[in-house]
Scaffold this active site. Structure first.
Site, PDB file in Angstrom:
ATOM      1  N   LYS A  90     -10.280   0.387 -58.153  1.00 57.18           N
ATOM      2  CA  LYS A  90      -9.333  -0.067 -58.224  1.00 57.18           C
ATOM      3  C   LYS A  90      -8.939  -1.649 -58.720  1.00 57.18           C
ATOM      4  O   LYS A  90      -7.498  -2.215 -58.799  1.00 57.18           O
ATOM      5  CB  LYS A  90      -8.607  -0.044 -56.623  1.00 57.18           C
ATOM      6  CG  LYS A  90      -8.625   1.654 -56.372  1.00 57.18           C
ATOM      7  CD  LYS A  90      -8.510   1.617 -54.174  1.00 57.18           C
ATOM      8  CE  LYS A  90      -8.563   2.405 -54.277  1.00 57.18           C
ATOM      9  NZ  LYS A  90      -8.129   2.863 -52.568  1.00 57.18           N
ATOM     10  N   ASP A 136      -0.691   1.777 -48.704  1.00 59.82           N
ATOM     11  CA  ASP A 136      -1.352   3.274 -48.591  1.00 59.82           C
ATOM     12  C   ASP A 136      -0.465   4.117 -48.325  1.00 59.82           C
ATOM     13  O   ASP A 136      -0.718   5.291 -48.473  1.00 59.82           O
ATOM     14  CB  ASP A 136      -2.611   3.041 -48.047  1.00 59.82           C
ATOM     15  CG  ASP A 136      -3.857   2.949 -49.034  1.00 59.82           C
ATOM     16  OD1 ASP A 136      -3.875   3.802 -49.392  1.00 59.82           O
ATOM     17  OD2 ASP A 136      -4.882   2.578 -48.387  1.00 59.82           O
ATOM     18  N   GLN A 169     -10.574   0.107 -47.448  1.00 59.70           N
ATOM     19  CA  GLN A 169     -11.003   0.795 -47.899  1.00 59.70           C
ATOM     20  C   GLN A 169     -11.014   2.145 -46.592  1.00 59.70           C
ATOM     21  O   GLN A 169     -11.885   1.636 -45.611  1.00 59.70           O
ATOM     22  CB  GLN A 169     -11.682   1.141 -48.691  1.00 59.70           C
ATOM     23  CG  GLN A 169     -12.323   1.977 -49.774  1.00 59.70           C
ATOM     24  CD  GLN A 169     -10.993   2.766 -50.887  1.00 59.70           C
ATOM     25  OE1 GLN A 169     -10.462   2.409 -50.965  1.00 59.70           O
ATOM     26  NE2 GLN A 169     -11.313   3.759 -51.302  1.00 59.70           N
TER      27      GLN A 169
HETATM   28  N1  L34 Z   1      -6.914   3.052 -47.540  1.00 61.27           N
HETATM   29  N2  L34 Z   1      -9.178   4.737 -48.347  1.00 61.27           N
HETATM   30  C1  L34 Z   1      -7.960   3.803 -48.456  1.00 61.27           C
HETATM   31  N3  L34 Z   1      -7.179   4.123 -49.694  1.00 61.27           N
HETATM   32  C2  L34 Z   1      -7.188   5.377 -49.905  1.00 61.27           C
HETATM   33  O1  L34 Z   1      -6.552   5.511 -51.490  1.00 61.27           O
HETATM   34  C3  L34 Z   1      -8.255   6.190 -50.683  1.00 61.27           C
HETATM   35  N4  L34 Z   1      -8.849   7.143 -50.905  1.00 61.27           N
HETATM   36  C4  L34 Z   1     -10.172   8.211 -50.655  1.00 61.27           C
HETATM   37  C5  L34 Z   1     -10.394   7.685 -49.842  1.00 61.27           C
HETATM   38  N5  L34 Z   1     -10.687   6.143 -48.843  1.00 61.27           N
HETATM   39  C6  L34 Z   1      -8.560   5.473 -49.341  1.00 61.27           C
HETATM   40  C7  L34 Z   1      -9.117   6.369 -52.383  1.00 61.27           C
HETATM   41  O2  L34 Z   1      -8.759   5.420 -52.947  1.00 61.27           O
HETATM   42  C8  L34 Z   1      -9.832   8.612 -51.779  1.00 61.27           C
HETATM   43  N6  L34 Z   1      -9.688   7.512 -52.941  1.00 61.27           N
HETATM   44  C9  L34 Z   1     -10.137   7.730 -54.406  1.00 61.27           C
HETATM   45  C10 L34 Z   1      -9.561   6.859 -55.622  1.00 61.27           C
HETATM   46  C11 L34 Z   1     -10.678   7.100 -56.709  1.00 61.27           C
HETATM   47  C12 L34 Z   1     -11.179   7.834 -56.977  1.00 61.27           C
HETATM   48  C13 L34 Z   1     -11.397   8.938 -55.578  1.00 61.27           C
HETATM   49  C14 L34 Z   1     -10.953   9.242 -54.587  1.00 61.27           C
HETATM   50  C15 L34 Z   1     -11.551   8.296 -58.587  1.00 61.27           C
HETATM   51  O3  L34 Z   1     -10.834   7.183 -59.166  1.00 61.27           O
HETATM   52  N7  L34 Z   1     -12.305   9.476 -59.158  1.00 61.27           N
HETATM   53  C16 L34 Z   1     -12.492   9.669 -60.014  1.00 61.27           C
HETATM   54  C17 L34 Z   1     -14.343   9.411 -60.310  1.00 61.27           C
HETATM   55  C18 L34 Z   1     -14.586   8.137 -59.455  1.00 61.27           C
HETATM   56  C19 L34 Z   1     -16.556   8.123 -59.924  1.00 61.27           C
HETATM   57  O4  L34 Z   1     -16.989   8.344 -60.848  1.00 61.27           O
HETATM   58  O5  L34 Z   1     -16.810   7.718 -58.513  1.00 61.27           O
HETATM   59  C20 L34 Z   1     -11.924  11.162 -60.774  1.00 61.27           C
HETATM   60  O6  L34 Z   1     -11.972  10.729 -61.985  1.00 61.27           O
HETATM   61  O7  L34 Z   1     -12.112  11.666 -60.085  1.00 61.27           O
END
Ligand code: L34
Length: 283
Positions: free
Chosen positions: A51, A118, A95
């Site tokens: 983020k 969010d 988060q």
């Molecule tokens: N308050 N909590 C709040 N807002 C959110 O919108 C989230 N979420 C979920 C968990 N808790 C939260 C996220 O941000 C899940 N989540 C989230 C955000 C980004 C990614 C996955 C979940 C993401 O970028 N995933 C990458 C891989 C990241 C890595 O290498 O760990 C992908 O390519 O899927």
């Protein structure tokens, strides 16, 4: 066809960057997003870092506040109240998940609705279900964006959502319904889940279990959206809720993990932050 959330989000962020570049001249400053991270959950650290990086790419000011696992609920709530009152803050994101001694519901309800990037605040959720203007949760919003980008027609289709969470399952079901899909919400207690998922022309899976959806559960030509971000218990690598290798040849459209829904979640967070900023500037 594989929809790359990574590529789409890069393109959308570039467009937002151009939009935000005009803000200092017009409004005297850029949007400011504050992200609060409690504890050291490695997945949360990674998402919060994503983020911050996206904010930088778009030109949004990002402040990430890290607090120890031991922070009391009251301390966290008073931090949120300070940020609510701070005119220089446009978006507040705590988060999730939070440690057990802190009520997520209380935390979410304490964030000012106008700064709830969010879209988790009860007033935003209520507005979504009443089709009123609101901040829509980032992951569901990103999913609809990807479907549209891939040229998937949603109206009239049988959509099955597996998972009924407040963050993904419920809001994405409502958004699909608003796009005139016929929506079924399935979950861990659904009887004969495989026959329900096989009926899906559009299948959205958000249950958080590695490769839970197997090839026999998906019909030929289905559109498959994989929201899961899990660690493979054997390899330690990231994997989705869907057995991608087995299902990709069957699906007409599918999203990968990583590089699918996750980056779109972050991209839509940038959009929501800009929207909260603009709404506040107009007031
Ligand atoms: N308050 N909590 C709040 N807002 C959110 O919108 C989230 N979420 C979920 C968990 N808790 C939260 C996220 O941000 C899940 N989540 C989230 C955000 C980004 C990614 C996955 C979940 C993401 O970028 N995933 C990458 C891989 C990241 C890595 O290498 O760990 C992908 O390519 O899927």
């Amino acid at each position: 066809m594989i929809i790359s959330g990574k590529e789409l989000s890069t393109r959308l962020k570039q467009q937002m960057r151009e939009q935000v570049a005009g803000f200092p001249a017009e409004f005297g400053r850029v949007p400011h997003l504050v992200v609060i991270l409690v504890g050291e959950n490695p997945a949360s650290v990674s998402y919060v870092t994503g983020k911050a990086k996206a904010s930088e790419a778009v030109g949004i000011r990002n402040t990430t506040i890290r607090k120890p696992e031991s922070i009391s609920e009251e301390e966290l709530l008073s931090l949120i109240r300070e940020l609510n009152a701070d005119d220089g803050v446009d978006g507040i994101l705590v988060q999730l998940p939070l440690p057990k001694h802190i009520s997520e519901d209380k935390v979410i309800a304490t964030i000012a609705k106008e700064k709830d990037v969010d879209g988790f605040h009860p007033l935003n959720v209520a507005a979504l279900w009443q089709k009123q203007p609101c901040t829509v949760a980032c992951t569901p919003k990103g999913i609809i964006r990807m479907l549209k980008e891939a040229g998937v027609q949603i109206a009239g289709k049988r959509a099955v959502v597996v998972g009924r969470s407040n963050i993904v399952g419920l809001p994405v079901s409502k958004l699909l319904l608003d796009e005139n899909a016929t929506v079924t919400i399935a979950h861990s207690r659904t009887a004969d889940l495989a026959s329900v998922t096989r009926s899906a022309e559009i299948l959205v899976v958000a249950i958080g279990r590695p490769r839970f959806i197997t090839a026999d559960m998906v019909s030929e030509g289905a559109v498959v959206i994989d929201v899961g971000v899990n660690r493979d218990p054997e390899t330690g690598k990231l994997c989705g809720d869907v057995d991608f290798q087995a299902i990709e040849p069957k699906a007409s459209v599918i999203t990968p993990v990583p590089g699918g829904v996750g980056p779109m979640t972050i991209c839509c967070l940038m959009e929501n932050t800009i929207q909260c900023f603009l709404d506040r500037m107009e007031r």
